[in-house]
Enzyme design. Structure first.
Site, PDB file in Angstrom:
ATOM      1  N   ASP A  10     -40.382 -14.968 -22.444  1.00 32.40           N
ATOM      2  CA  ASP A  10     -40.217 -16.336 -21.950  1.00 32.40           C
ATOM      3  C   ASP A  10     -40.921 -16.539 -20.610  1.00 32.40           C
ATOM      4  O   ASP A  10     -41.581 -17.559 -20.392  1.00 32.40           O
ATOM      5  CB  ASP A  10     -38.726 -16.669 -21.815  1.00 32.40           C
ATOM      6  CG  ASP A  10     -37.999 -16.503 -23.143  1.00 32.40           C
ATOM      7  OD1 ASP A  10     -38.675 -16.478 -24.191  1.00 32.40           O
ATOM      8  OD2 ASP A  10     -36.763 -16.383 -23.129  1.00 32.40           O
ATOM      9  N   GLU A  41     -40.013 -12.485 -33.082  1.00 32.07           N
ATOM     10  CA  GLU A  41     -38.689 -12.689 -32.465  1.00 32.07           C
ATOM     11  C   GLU A  41     -37.961 -11.361 -32.309  1.00 32.07           C
ATOM     12  O   GLU A  41     -37.928 -10.555 -33.246  1.00 32.07           O
ATOM     13  CB  GLU A  41     -37.883 -13.650 -33.339  1.00 32.07           C
ATOM     14  CG  GLU A  41     -37.141 -14.705 -32.556  1.00 32.07           C
ATOM     15  CD  GLU A  41     -38.058 -15.656 -31.800  1.00 32.07           C
ATOM     16  OE1 GLU A  41     -38.266 -15.435 -30.584  1.00 32.07           O
ATOM     17  OE2 GLU A  41     -38.559 -16.616 -32.399  1.00 32.07           O
ATOM     18  N   SER A  53     -35.310 -22.835 -20.801  1.00 23.61           N
ATOM     19  CA  SER A  53     -35.189 -23.593 -19.556  1.00 23.61           C
ATOM     20  C   SER A  53     -35.039 -22.649 -18.359  1.00 23.61           C
ATOM     21  O   SER A  53     -35.510 -22.957 -17.270  1.00 23.61           O
ATOM     22  CB  SER A  53     -34.001 -24.549 -19.639  1.00 23.61           C
ATOM     23  OG  SER A  53     -32.828 -23.818 -19.919  1.00 23.61           O
ATOM     24  N   GLY A  94     -29.921 -24.794 -23.017  1.00 25.71           N
ATOM     25  CA  GLY A  94     -29.156 -24.244 -24.133  1.00 25.71           C
ATOM     26  C   GLY A  94     -29.760 -24.533 -25.496  1.00 25.71           C
ATOM     27  O   GLY A  94     -29.115 -24.349 -26.516  1.00 25.71           O
ATOM     28  N   ALA A  95     -31.017 -24.980 -25.538  1.00 28.06           N
ATOM     29  CA  ALA A  95     -31.646 -25.285 -26.822  1.00 28.06           C
ATOM     30  C   ALA A  95     -32.538 -24.135 -27.277  1.00 28.06           C
ATOM     31  O   ALA A  95     -33.222 -24.234 -28.295  1.00 28.06           O
ATOM     32  CB  ALA A  95     -32.459 -26.577 -26.713  1.00 28.06           C
ATOM     33  N   GLY A  96     -32.556 -23.058 -26.516  1.00 30.48           N
ATOM     34  CA  GLY A  96     -33.412 -21.927 -26.884  1.00 30.48           C
ATOM     35  C   GLY A  96     -34.877 -22.196 -26.577  1.00 30.48           C
ATOM     36  O   GLY A  96     -35.771 -21.599 -27.169  1.00 30.48           O
ATOM     37  N   GLU A 124     -34.044 -12.181 -13.862  1.00 25.91           N
ATOM     38  CA  GLU A 124     -33.111 -12.563 -14.929  1.00 25.91           C
ATOM     39  C   GLU A 124     -32.276 -11.360 -15.384  1.00 25.91           C
ATOM     40  O   GLU A 124     -31.070 -11.460 -15.581  1.00 25.91           O
ATOM     41  CB  GLU A 124     -33.899 -13.157 -16.103  1.00 25.91           C
ATOM     42  CG  GLU A 124     -32.998 -13.573 -17.240  1.00 25.91           C
ATOM     43  CD  GLU A 124     -33.385 -14.889 -17.901  1.00 25.91           C
ATOM     44  OE1 GLU A 124     -34.316 -15.568 -17.428  1.00 25.91           O
ATOM     45  OE2 GLU A 124     -32.737 -15.236 -18.894  1.00 25.91           O
ATOM     46  N   SER A 171     -30.430 -29.699  -7.530  1.00 25.02           N
ATOM     47  CA  SER A 171     -30.880 -29.928  -8.911  1.00 25.02           C
ATOM     48  C   SER A 171     -30.392 -31.277  -9.397  1.00 25.02           C
ATOM     49  O   SER A 171     -29.230 -31.638  -9.169  1.00 25.02           O
ATOM     50  CB  SER A 171     -30.331 -28.832  -9.820  1.00 25.02           C
ATOM     51  OG  SER A 171     -30.419 -29.266 -11.163  1.00 25.02           O
TER      52      SER A 171
HETATM   53  C1  GLA Z   1     -34.761 -14.857 -25.811  1.00 27.36           C
HETATM   54  C2  GLA Z   1     -35.197 -13.841 -24.775  1.00 27.36           C
HETATM   55  C3  GLA Z   1     -36.599 -13.303 -25.060  1.00 27.36           C
HETATM   56  C4  GLA Z   1     -36.732 -12.846 -26.506  1.00 27.36           C
HETATM   57  C5  GLA Z   1     -36.167 -13.892 -27.470  1.00 27.36           C
HETATM   58  C6  GLA Z   1     -36.148 -13.407 -28.883  1.00 27.36           C
HETATM   59  O1  GLA Z   1     -35.551 -15.999 -25.711  1.00 27.36           O
HETATM   60  O2  GLA Z   1     -35.191 -14.420 -23.485  1.00 27.36           O
HETATM   61  O3  GLA Z   1     -36.917 -12.278 -24.164  1.00 27.36           O
HETATM   62  O4  GLA Z   1     -36.110 -11.608 -26.695  1.00 27.36           O
HETATM   63  O5  GLA Z   1     -34.869 -14.301 -27.108  1.00 27.36           O
HETATM   64  O6  GLA Z   1     -37.421 -13.218 -29.359  1.00 27.36           O
END
Ligand code: GLA
Length: 384
Positions: A173, A34, A128, A123-125, A161, A68
């Site tokens: 991601d 991470e 999306s 928004g859940a990480g 992005e 959407s």
């Molecule tokens: C988000 C970012 C990724 C990465 C993570 C943390 O998801 O989009 O690029 O930095 O946080 O690991």
């Protein structure tokens, strides 16, 4: 209705014709690694069975129309909105960003109509936004017959992005959404973009990954993320290396001694030790010892909590309750300040662990968490 059916039905309803095709891209969880991606380091995400689907067809001229299901809204944009960054905002900005990035890289992007449906919660990480970018990119590449191989797509989507939307994220991601393989975790070197698909057969090991959405309100995500990235880049400059990936684990103490303050030392220690944990996790997975990765997940969480300072009470509560209920390992996944926790559990133990987290939330008066078990799915693909 499945998400693919919803995209087709939405297309039909909005444009009164069937789409020319449908393209799907998944959300992701990161098993470990991470805040290492923008430090040129290592990550180990896998794709979720939850996907975003773009139903699409060409339309004449340099015009794009996108609907959407999320808002029921249709957004139109043309060449003027994709000659400079940031002109389309909100969810459609990710779509315009992909058109912008393709054009900027010299591609002739076909005009298109799109209809978007998604099972990836916002928004859940769970990325999306990368799922949306990857599905739209796959659609435009196919509709336009563009020569853009999958390996080159994550960098382009990341640019959309970073530059069009203005979020300074790394490349994890988009790489997960595009390059993952079913049944495997994606071991990605974020500097070279080399990947290795690591078999990750949870069922064969009698295990499961439980993903717990903390449902914590995302607090200051953008600003805090940028601040972490900034500290890392400053630290790399102070240490005179291109990126923190270049600080070897066995030189960590020397490097820390050269840094001016405790906060910077903690940020660096997280990144350097986290890269090592990705390596160690990959070694265990290669040796088919999935159940042994638990302590690495826990160490990663502790490092994110104490050194990188990106967790929140709901997240820490979920990790602690999962471990107390017998999870083999648990950690926050994603950028932080909310989002999801993943827990490695014995397959027949996942309800017990999930219930324990729910109880712990009730005791603390937090909004109830939600949970699901997941298996590694495939990256972006054309459906039909
Ligand atoms: C988000 C970012 C990724 C990465 C993570 C943390 O998801 O989009 O690029 O930095 O946080 O690991």
């Amino acid at each position: 209705m499945t998400v693919a059916d919803r995209a087709a039905a939405g297309f039909h309803q909005v444009y009164a014709e069937p789409p020319a095709g449908r393209w799907a891209a998944p959300g992701r969880v990161n098993l470990i690694g991470e805040h290492t991606d923008y430090n040129d380091g290592f990550v180990l995400p896998f794709a979720l069975p939850l996907r975003t689907v773009a139903a699409a067809a060409p339309q004449p001229g340099e015009t794009w129309t996108v609907w959407s299901e999320l808002t029921g809204e249709t957004v139109d944009f043309g060449a003027a909105e994709v000659t400079a960054a940031g002109r389309v905002t909100g969810w459609a900005g990710y779509v315009a960003g992909i058109v912008w990035a393709l054009r900027e890289a010299g591609y002739r992007v076909p005009g298109a109509r799109l209809a978007i449906a998604s099972d990836v919660p916002l928004g859940a990480g769970l990325s999306s936004s990368a799922a949306l970018e990857a599905a739209v990119l796959a659609a435009l590449v196919d509709l336009g017959g563009l020569d853009l191989p999958a390996e080159a797509q994550p960098r382009l989507a990341q640019r959309a992005e970073n530059r069009y939307v203005g979020a300074p994220t790394g490349i994890m991601d988009q790489s997960a959404a595009i390059r993952c393989r079913a049944g495997h975790a994606l071991f990605l070197d974020c500097r070279t973009e080399q990947v290795e698909h690591i078999p990750f057969d949870l069922a064969a090991a009698g295990l499961a990954i439980l993903v717990i959405d903390s449902n914590a309100p995302h607090r200051h995500v953008g600003g805090e993320y940028a601040a972490r990235r900034n500290s890392c880049e400053k630290a790399a400059a102070l240490l005179d290396v291109p990126a923190l990936r270049d600080v070897p684990t066995d030189n960590l103490d020397d490097a820390l001694a050269r840094l001016p303050d405790d906060e910077t030392r903690r940020r660096v220690r997280h990144v350097v030790t986290e890269n090592q944990r990705v390596y160690d996790t990959v070694d265990l997975l290669r040796a088919r010892q999935i159940q042994q990765i638990g302590p690495l997940l826990v160490a990663s969480h502790t490092s994110m909590r104490d050194d990188f300072a990106i967790t929140v009470p709901e997240i820490d509560t979920a990790v602690e309750a999962a471990l107390a209920a017998g999870a083999l390992g648990a950690r926050m996944t994603g950028g932080g300040f909310g989002g999801c926790v993943l827990a490695l559990v014995e397959a027949d133990h996942s309800d017990t662990v999930a219930n324990a987290v729910t109880d712990a939330y009730a005791r603390r008066g937090f909004t109830a968490p939600t949970h699901t078990t997941v298996t590694p799915a495939a990256g972006a693909t054309r459906l039909d």
